[in-house]
Motif scaffolding. Structure first.
Motif, PDB file in Angstrom:
ATOM      1  N   SER A 165      45.781  32.182  41.507  1.00 38.06           N
ATOM      2  CA  SER A 165      44.994  33.273  42.173  1.00 38.06           C
ATOM      3  C   SER A 165      45.009  34.336  40.902  1.00 38.06           C
ATOM      4  O   SER A 165      43.959  35.013  40.266  1.00 38.06           O
ATOM      5  CB  SER A 165      45.474  33.754  43.263  1.00 38.06           C
ATOM      6  N   ALA A 166      46.136  34.557  40.215  1.00 35.62           N
ATOM      7  CA  ALA A 166      46.581  35.710  39.506  1.00 35.62           C
ATOM      8  C   ALA A 166      45.794  35.461  38.121  1.00 35.62           C
ATOM      9  O   ALA A 166      45.379  36.203  37.556  1.00 35.62           O
ATOM     10  CB  ALA A 166      47.976  35.680  39.277  1.00 35.62           C
ATOM     11  N   GLU A 167      46.038  34.030  37.726  1.00 40.73           N
ATOM     12  CA  GLU A 167      45.376  33.874  36.312  1.00 40.73           C
ATOM     13  C   GLU A 167      43.937  33.886  36.611  1.00 40.73           C
ATOM     14  O   GLU A 167      43.237  34.160  35.534  1.00 40.73           O
ATOM     15  CB  GLU A 167      45.527  32.388  35.770  1.00 40.73           C
ATOM     16  N   ALA A 168      43.228  33.537  37.533  1.00 34.54           N
ATOM     17  CA  ALA A 168      41.855  33.587  37.879  1.00 34.54           C
ATOM     18  C   ALA A 168      41.509  35.059  37.732  1.00 34.54           C
ATOM     19  O   ALA A 168      40.317  35.421  37.080  1.00 34.54           O
ATOM     20  CB  ALA A 168      41.409  32.812  39.207  1.00 34.54           C
ATOM     21  N   ALA A 169      42.190  35.884  38.442  1.00 34.96           N
ATOM     22  CA  ALA A 169      41.902  37.183  38.351  1.00 34.96           C
ATOM     23  C   ALA A 169      41.979  37.945  37.068  1.00 34.96           C
ATOM     24  O   ALA A 169      41.144  38.812  36.692  1.00 34.96           O
ATOM     25  CB  ALA A 169      42.681  37.959  39.349  1.00 34.96           C
ATOM     26  N   VAL A 170      43.087  37.422  36.331  1.00 33.01           N
ATOM     27  CA  VAL A 170      43.066  37.875  35.003  1.00 33.01           C
ATOM     28  C   VAL A 170      41.962  37.413  33.971  1.00 33.01           C
ATOM     29  O   VAL A 170      41.385  38.268  33.318  1.00 33.01           O
ATOM     30  CB  VAL A 170      44.476  37.543  34.227  1.00 33.01           C
ATOM     31  N   ALA A 171      41.413  36.275  34.248  1.00 29.27           N
ATOM     32  CA  ALA A 171      40.399  35.734  33.548  1.00 29.27           C
ATOM     33  C   ALA A 171      39.163  36.497  33.634  1.00 29.27           C
ATOM     34  O   ALA A 171      38.340  36.879  32.889  1.00 29.27           O
ATOM     35  CB  ALA A 171      40.331  34.373  33.508  1.00 29.27           C
ATOM     36  N   ALA A 172      38.921  36.609  34.965  1.00 31.98           N
ATOM     37  CA  ALA A 172      37.595  37.444  35.543  1.00 31.98           C
ATOM     38  C   ALA A 172      37.818  38.937  34.740  1.00 31.98           C
ATOM     39  O   ALA A 172      36.421  39.469  34.411  1.00 31.98           O
ATOM     40  CB  ALA A 172      37.493  37.558  36.964  1.00 31.98           C
ATOM     41  N   PHE A 173      38.883  39.611  34.880  1.00 32.84           N
ATOM     42  CA  PHE A 173      38.969  40.880  34.128  1.00 32.84           C
ATOM     43  C   PHE A 173      38.649  41.100  32.737  1.00 32.84           C
ATOM     44  O   PHE A 173      38.065  41.776  32.343  1.00 32.84           O
ATOM     45  CB  PHE A 173      40.332  41.411  34.712  1.00 32.84           C
ATOM     46  N   LEU A 174      39.473  40.002  31.976  1.00 30.36           N
ATOM     47  CA  LEU A 174      39.196  40.070  30.565  1.00 30.36           C
ATOM     48  C   LEU A 174      37.660  39.761  30.155  1.00 30.36           C
ATOM     49  O   LEU A 174      37.331  39.912  29.067  1.00 30.36           O
ATOM     50  CB  LEU A 174      40.336  38.984  29.830  1.00 30.36           C
TER      51      LEU A 174
END
Length: 238
Positions: free
Chosen positions: A134-143
């Motif tokens: 979930s953290a990696e997915a949120a980071v990808a969406a943010f970037l």
């Protein structure tokens, strides 16, 4: 006419001090720290230089303090002295005088110039309860977002600003039962804080941050624009 105050001699030496805020002392406000530091200077009998004027005060310059509640391994302050001293001796004396949790990391002679100008960016580690996927997915969406608008209450009221533009680098790795976000944040106006980035990650990626994520500043200093790394303001040429 009011008698003019005696003019104080300029500092003969300037020292830059790196200190840490650890454990429960991370909840120390900047005002609380400045009081504790000035008491430590007095107890350690450091020969301070003083400003001129009707209310002389010790030559102490604080720079870019971390938000209250954040831990930090890289807070900085500069002092002006009336005598030339060994920086290592000053470090030892202040370490003895400061409370545990406010710890002197290093003291070095100032090479001149502005300390604040060297503090261009910070490297943070943010520990959150979200699972790594979930953290990696949120980071990808943010970037991937061009901008991420957040709100924060300030002294002038509720303020809205973009938190995406200040992020130089952001990644997520597993850590304990949750995830650790590795963040490099460029300093600017308005100042974007790590908790603003967490707010943005919740907004665009649904990141679970929990009620009290641990935010730790690992370093702050000059920013290398090519590598996105943060240098050492006590040794800027290294």
């Amino acid at each position: 006419m009011r008698e003019q105050p005696e003019q104080q001699a300029p500092p003969v030496q300037r020292l830059r001090i790196r200190y840490a805020k650890r454990g429960r002392l991370r909840f120390t406000s900047h005002r609380d720290f400045s009081r504790a530091f000035e008491r430590a200077i007095f107890r350690a009998r450091v020969p301070m230089a003083y400003s001129s004027g009707f209310n002389p005060h010790p030559r102490i310059s604080y720079a870019n303090a971390a938000p209250t509640g954040s831990a930090s391994e890289a807070e900085y302050v500069e002092i002006g002295l009336a005598q030339v001293l060994d920086p290592a001796a000053v470090a030892s004396a202040l370490e003895e005088a400061l409370p545990d949790g406010l710890d002197v990391v290093e003291v070095a002679e100032s090479p001149g110039g502005s300390l604040a100008d060297l503090l261009e960016a910070s490297h943070w580690q943010l520990d959150v309860p979200a699972n790594p996927v979930s953290a990696e997915a949120a980071v990808a969406a943010f970037l991937q977002a061009e901008s991420v608008t957040v709100e924060r209450m300030t002294k002038k009221g509720l303020r809205e600003f973009d938190c995406r533009g200040a992020v130089v680098a952001l990644s997520a790795v597993p850590h304990g039962d949750g995830s650790r976000l590795d963040l490099v944040l460029r300093h600017g106006v308005p100042a974007v804080r790590p908790d603003d980035v967490l707010t943005g990650l919740r907004a665009v990626g649904g990141l679970e941050t929990g009620p009290a994520p641990l935010l730790t500043r690992v370093s702050q200093g000059p920013l290398d624009p090519e590598t996105g790394t943060v240098g050492d303001p006590l040794h800027p040429s290294v």
